[in-house]
Design a protein around this motif. Structure first.
Motif, PDB file in Angstrom:
ATOM      1  N   GLU A 223      13.741 -30.157 -18.948  1.00 23.95           N
ATOM      2  CA  GLU A 223      12.798 -29.808 -17.882  1.00 23.95           C
ATOM      3  C   GLU A 223      12.478 -31.081 -17.115  1.00 23.95           C
ATOM      4  O   GLU A 223      12.349 -32.151 -17.697  1.00 23.95           O
ATOM      5  CB  GLU A 223      11.529 -29.245 -18.525  1.00 23.95           C
ATOM      6  N   CYS A 224      12.335 -30.936 -15.809  1.00 25.13           N
ATOM      7  CA  CYS A 224      11.944 -32.070 -14.974  1.00 25.13           C
ATOM      8  C   CYS A 224      10.471 -31.923 -14.645  1.00 25.13           C
ATOM      9  O   CYS A 224      10.043 -30.872 -14.163  1.00 25.13           O
ATOM     10  CB  CYS A 224      12.778 -32.115 -13.696  1.00 25.13           C
ATOM     11  N   ARG A 225       9.722 -32.960 -14.900  1.00 19.72           N
ATOM     12  CA  ARG A 225       8.267 -32.908 -14.681  1.00 19.72           C
ATOM     13  C   ARG A 225       7.833 -33.762 -13.497  1.00 19.72           C
ATOM     14  O   ARG A 225       6.678 -34.179 -13.413  1.00 19.72           O
ATOM     15  CB  ARG A 225       7.544 -33.340 -15.953  1.00 19.72           C
ATOM     16  N   VAL A 226       8.777 -34.000 -12.586  1.00 19.26           N
ATOM     17  CA  VAL A 226       8.515 -34.803 -11.390  1.00 19.26           C
ATOM     18  C   VAL A 226       9.035 -34.021 -10.184  1.00 19.26           C
ATOM     19  O   VAL A 226      10.094 -33.402 -10.261  1.00 19.26           O
ATOM     20  CB  VAL A 226       9.253 -36.167 -11.492  1.00 19.26           C
ATOM     21  N   ASP A 227       8.311 -34.059  -9.093  1.00 23.79           N
ATOM     22  CA  ASP A 227       8.784 -33.408  -7.869  1.00 23.79           C
ATOM     23  C   ASP A 227       9.868 -34.295  -7.257  1.00 23.79           C
ATOM     24  O   ASP A 227       9.622 -35.452  -6.907  1.00 23.79           O
ATOM     25  CB  ASP A 227       7.632 -33.225  -6.886  1.00 23.79           C
ATOM     26  N   LEU A 228      11.059 -33.765  -7.138  1.00 25.66           N
ATOM     27  CA  LEU A 228      12.196 -34.526  -6.608  1.00 25.66           C
ATOM     28  C   LEU A 228      12.681 -33.975  -5.270  1.00 25.66           C
ATOM     29  O   LEU A 228      13.816 -34.241  -4.864  1.00 25.66           O
ATOM     30  CB  LEU A 228      13.350 -34.508  -7.615  1.00 25.66           C
ATOM     31  N   THR A 229      11.839 -33.267  -4.582  1.00 28.14           N
ATOM     32  CA  THR A 229      12.235 -32.604  -3.347  1.00 28.14           C
ATOM     33  C   THR A 229      12.978 -33.557  -2.407  1.00 28.14           C
ATOM     34  O   THR A 229      12.443 -34.594  -2.007  1.00 28.14           O
ATOM     35  CB  THR A 229      11.011 -32.009  -2.631  1.00 28.14           C
ATOM     36  N   GLY A 230      14.238 -33.185  -2.115  1.00 26.72           N
ATOM     37  CA  GLY A 230      15.055 -33.928  -1.166  1.00 26.72           C
ATOM     38  C   GLY A 230      15.632 -35.244  -1.661  1.00 26.72           C
ATOM     39  O   GLY A 230      16.301 -35.941  -0.893  1.00 26.72           O
ATOM     40  N   ARG A 231      15.408 -35.597  -2.910  1.00 34.80           N
ATOM     41  CA  ARG A 231      15.861 -36.912  -3.400  1.00 34.80           C
ATOM     42  C   ARG A 231      17.266 -36.853  -3.978  1.00 34.80           C
ATOM     43  O   ARG A 231      17.688 -35.843  -4.530  1.00 34.80           O
ATOM     44  CB  ARG A 231      14.890 -37.444  -4.443  1.00 34.80           C
ATOM     45  N   ARG A 232      17.967 -37.986  -3.869  1.00 37.43           N
ATOM     46  CA  ARG A 232      19.295 -38.146  -4.468  1.00 37.43           C
ATOM     47  C   ARG A 232      19.101 -38.897  -5.777  1.00 37.43           C
ATOM     48  O   ARG A 232      18.595 -40.020  -5.786  1.00 37.43           O
ATOM     49  CB  ARG A 232      20.202 -38.919  -3.534  1.00 37.43           C
ATOM     50  N   VAL A 233      19.525 -38.280  -6.866  1.00 38.51           N
ATOM     51  CA  VAL A 233      19.243 -38.793  -8.202  1.00 38.51           C
ATOM     52  C   VAL A 233      20.523 -39.227  -8.909  1.00 38.51           C
ATOM     53  O   VAL A 233      21.532 -38.508  -8.874  1.00 38.51           O
ATOM     54  CB  VAL A 233      18.525 -37.715  -9.046  1.00 38.51           C
ATOM     55  N   LEU A 234      20.468 -40.372  -9.562  1.00 33.99           N
ATOM     56  CA  LEU A 234      21.556 -40.834 -10.416  1.00 33.99           C
ATOM     57  C   LEU A 234      21.147 -40.585 -11.859  1.00 33.99           C
ATOM     58  O   LEU A 234      20.195 -41.181 -12.361  1.00 33.99           O
ATOM     59  CB  LEU A 234      21.824 -42.331 -10.210  1.00 33.99           C
ATOM     60  N   LEU A 235      21.838 -39.669 -12.527  1.00 30.99           N
ATOM     61  CA  LEU A 235      21.600 -39.344 -13.926  1.00 30.99           C
ATOM     62  C   LEU A 235      22.472 -40.262 -14.771  1.00 30.99           C
ATOM     63  O   LEU A 235      23.675 -40.354 -14.541  1.00 30.99           O
ATOM     64  CB  LEU A 235      21.965 -37.878 -14.178  1.00 30.99           C
ATOM     65  N   VAL A 236      21.873 -40.940 -15.748  1.00 30.44           N
ATOM     66  CA  VAL A 236      22.613 -41.900 -16.573  1.00 30.44           C
ATOM     67  C   VAL A 236      22.663 -41.434 -18.021  1.00 30.44           C
ATOM     68  O   VAL A 236      21.648 -41.066 -18.605  1.00 30.44           O
ATOM     69  CB  VAL A 236      21.979 -43.314 -16.492  1.00 30.44           C
ATOM     70  N   ASP A 237      23.876 -41.472 -18.587  1.00 34.25           N
ATOM     71  CA  ASP A 237      24.083 -41.144 -19.994  1.00 34.25           C
ATOM     72  C   ASP A 237      25.039 -42.171 -20.579  1.00 34.25           C
ATOM     73  O   ASP A 237      25.743 -42.859 -19.846  1.00 34.25           O
ATOM     74  CB  ASP A 237      24.642 -39.731 -20.136  1.00 34.25           C
ATOM     75  N   ASP A 238      25.051 -42.260 -21.895  1.00 32.27           N
ATOM     76  CA  ASP A 238      25.960 -43.218 -22.522  1.00 32.27           C
ATOM     77  C   ASP A 238      27.372 -42.671 -22.632  1.00 32.27           C
ATOM     78  O   ASP A 238      28.341 -43.373 -22.398  1.00 32.27           O
ATOM     79  CB  ASP A 238      25.433 -43.709 -23.882  1.00 32.27           C
ATOM     80  N   VAL A 239      27.509 -41.373 -22.975  1.00 34.21           N
ATOM     81  CA  VAL A 239      28.825 -40.780 -23.170  1.00 34.21           C
ATOM     82  C   VAL A 239      28.910 -39.424 -22.478  1.00 34.21           C
ATOM     83  O   VAL A 239      27.997 -38.616 -22.571  1.00 34.21           O
ATOM     84  CB  VAL A 239      29.127 -40.588 -24.679  1.00 34.21           C
TER      85      VAL A 239
ATOM     86  N   GLU B  50      31.977 -44.375  -3.376  1.00 35.43           N
ATOM     87  CA  GLU B  50      31.602 -44.055  -2.014  1.00 35.43           C
ATOM     88  C   GLU B  50      30.074 -44.039  -1.923  1.00 35.43           C
ATOM     89  O   GLU B  50      29.398 -43.570  -2.843  1.00 35.43           O
ATOM     90  CB  GLU B  50      32.155 -42.672  -1.689  1.00 35.43           C
ATOM     91  N   PRO B  51      29.487 -44.554  -0.840  1.00 36.21           N
ATOM     92  CA  PRO B  51      28.023 -44.574  -0.732  1.00 36.21           C
ATOM     93  C   PRO B  51      27.407 -43.186  -0.931  1.00 36.21           C
ATOM     94  O   PRO B  51      27.888 -42.203  -0.385  1.00 36.21           O
ATOM     95  CB  PRO B  51      27.777 -45.078   0.695  1.00 36.21           C
ATOM     96  N   THR B  52      26.364 -43.144  -1.747  1.00 35.61           N
ATOM     97  CA  THR B  52      25.727 -41.879  -2.081  1.00 35.61           C
ATOM     98  C   THR B  52      24.271 -41.795  -1.625  1.00 35.61           C
ATOM     99  O   THR B  52      23.706 -40.719  -1.594  1.00 35.61           O
ATOM    100  CB  THR B  52      25.751 -41.651  -3.605  1.00 35.61           C
ATOM    101  N   GLY B  53      23.669 -42.935  -1.328  1.00 40.04           N
ATOM    102  CA  GLY B  53      22.272 -42.930  -0.922  1.00 40.04           C
ATOM    103  C   GLY B  53      21.316 -42.628  -2.065  1.00 40.04           C
ATOM    104  O   GLY B  53      20.235 -42.078  -1.860  1.00 40.04           O
ATOM    105  N   ILE B  54      21.710 -42.995  -3.282  1.00 38.96           N
ATOM    106  CA  ILE B  54      20.883 -42.735  -4.460  1.00 38.96           C
ATOM    107  C   ILE B  54      19.502 -43.349  -4.276  1.00 38.96           C
ATOM    108  O   ILE B  54      19.362 -44.485  -3.826  1.00 38.96           O
ATOM    109  CB  ILE B  54      21.567 -43.279  -5.728  1.00 38.96           C
ATOM    110  N   GLU B  55      18.479 -42.581  -4.656  1.00 38.58           N
ATOM    111  CA  GLU B  55      17.095 -43.018  -4.486  1.00 38.58           C
ATOM    112  C   GLU B  55      16.337 -43.205  -5.790  1.00 38.58           C
ATOM    113  O   GLU B  55      15.257 -43.782  -5.788  1.00 38.58           O
ATOM    114  CB  GLU B  55      16.350 -41.976  -3.638  1.00 38.58           C
ATOM    115  N   LEU B  56      16.893 -42.696  -6.899  1.00 38.95           N
ATOM    116  CA  LEU B  56      16.172 -42.727  -8.165  1.00 38.95           C
ATOM    117  C   LEU B  56      17.162 -42.675  -9.322  1.00 38.95           C
ATOM    118  O   LEU B  56      18.141 -41.931  -9.268  1.00 38.95           O
ATOM    119  CB  LEU B  56      15.226 -41.519  -8.245  1.00 38.95           C
ATOM    120  N   VAL B  57      16.882 -43.451 -10.373  1.00 37.67           N
ATOM    121  CA  VAL B  57      17.721 -43.456 -11.574  1.00 37.67           C
ATOM    122  C   VAL B  57      16.946 -42.787 -12.710  1.00 37.67           C
ATOM    123  O   VAL B  57      15.798 -43.141 -12.979  1.00 37.67           O
ATOM    124  CB  VAL B  57      18.116 -44.898 -11.973  1.00 37.67           C
ATOM    125  N   VAL B  58      17.593 -41.812 -13.370  1.00 39.73           N
ATOM    126  CA  VAL B  58      16.955 -41.018 -14.426  1.00 39.73           C
ATOM    127  C   VAL B  58      17.871 -40.985 -15.650  1.00 39.73           C
ATOM    128  O   VAL B  58      19.055 -40.673 -15.521  1.00 39.73           O
ATOM    129  CB  VAL B  58      16.697 -39.575 -13.930  1.00 39.73           C
TER     130      VAL B  58
END
Length: 162
Positions: free
Chosen positions: A114-130, A44-52
């Motif tokens: 810890e996150c060292r970036v200001d992500l205020t209001g952003r939709r983030v896609l967190l990527v892992d292998d497993v 479903e559309p998520t509006g992701i703005e950043l991949v981390v």
């Protein structure tokens, strides 16, 4: 997937020096990232703005020569035409999750990111292998939300129970 898992966990593979191993993982990472991007497009559309990517402790990364999650996240970001950021850092060295069970997994990673970036209001896609127990994803998401992320979505190549 079975061949990929067998290759990545084989002793001979792990013992190869950095360049050969990294090249092998990079070859696998490209088609894996393409599969992951296709799966994300089907959701479903998520509006992701950043991949981390899920970060690896610097000591472990130096020893291994690469971070699987980073390779996958870069590929996913490229395939989805989204920005990529190394926004998370691992703040302390921890025992590898794969050798732990249940409660020990949950406490091992507590406050390890810890996150060292200001992500205020952003939709983030967190990527892992497993994805196994969700502990890594939960702790990373906690750090991303603390930095202001509006939503955190997880995309993992494979899942296994433990």
């Amino acid at each position: 997937l079975a061949h990929t898992k067998k290759l990545l966990t084989s002793r001979a593979y792990r013992e190869k020096s950095g360049e050969f191993a990294a090249d092998g993982v990079k070859l696998l990472a490209e088609p894996m990232a393409a599969d992951m991007a296709e799966a994300e497009r089907a959701m479903e559309p998520t509006g992701i703005e950043l991949v981390v990517p899920v970060p690896m402790h610097p000591r472990r990364r130096r020893r291994r020569g690469f971070n699987h999650s980073e390779l996958l996240a870069r590929g996913v970001a490229e395939k989805l035409s989204l920005p990529y950021a190394d926004a998370l850092v691992r703040t302390r060295h921890t025992v590898q999750q794969s050798v732990l069970e249940g409660a020990a997994r949950r406490t091992n990673l507590r406050n390890a990111f810890e996150c060292r970036v200001d992500l205020t209001g952003r939709r983030v896609l967190l990527v892992d292998d497993v994805y196994t127990t969700g502990t890594t994803a939960r702790e990373c998401a906690k750090a991303l939300r603390k930095a202001g992320a509006r939503n955190v979505y997880l995309l993992a190549y494979s899942a296994g129970g433990r």
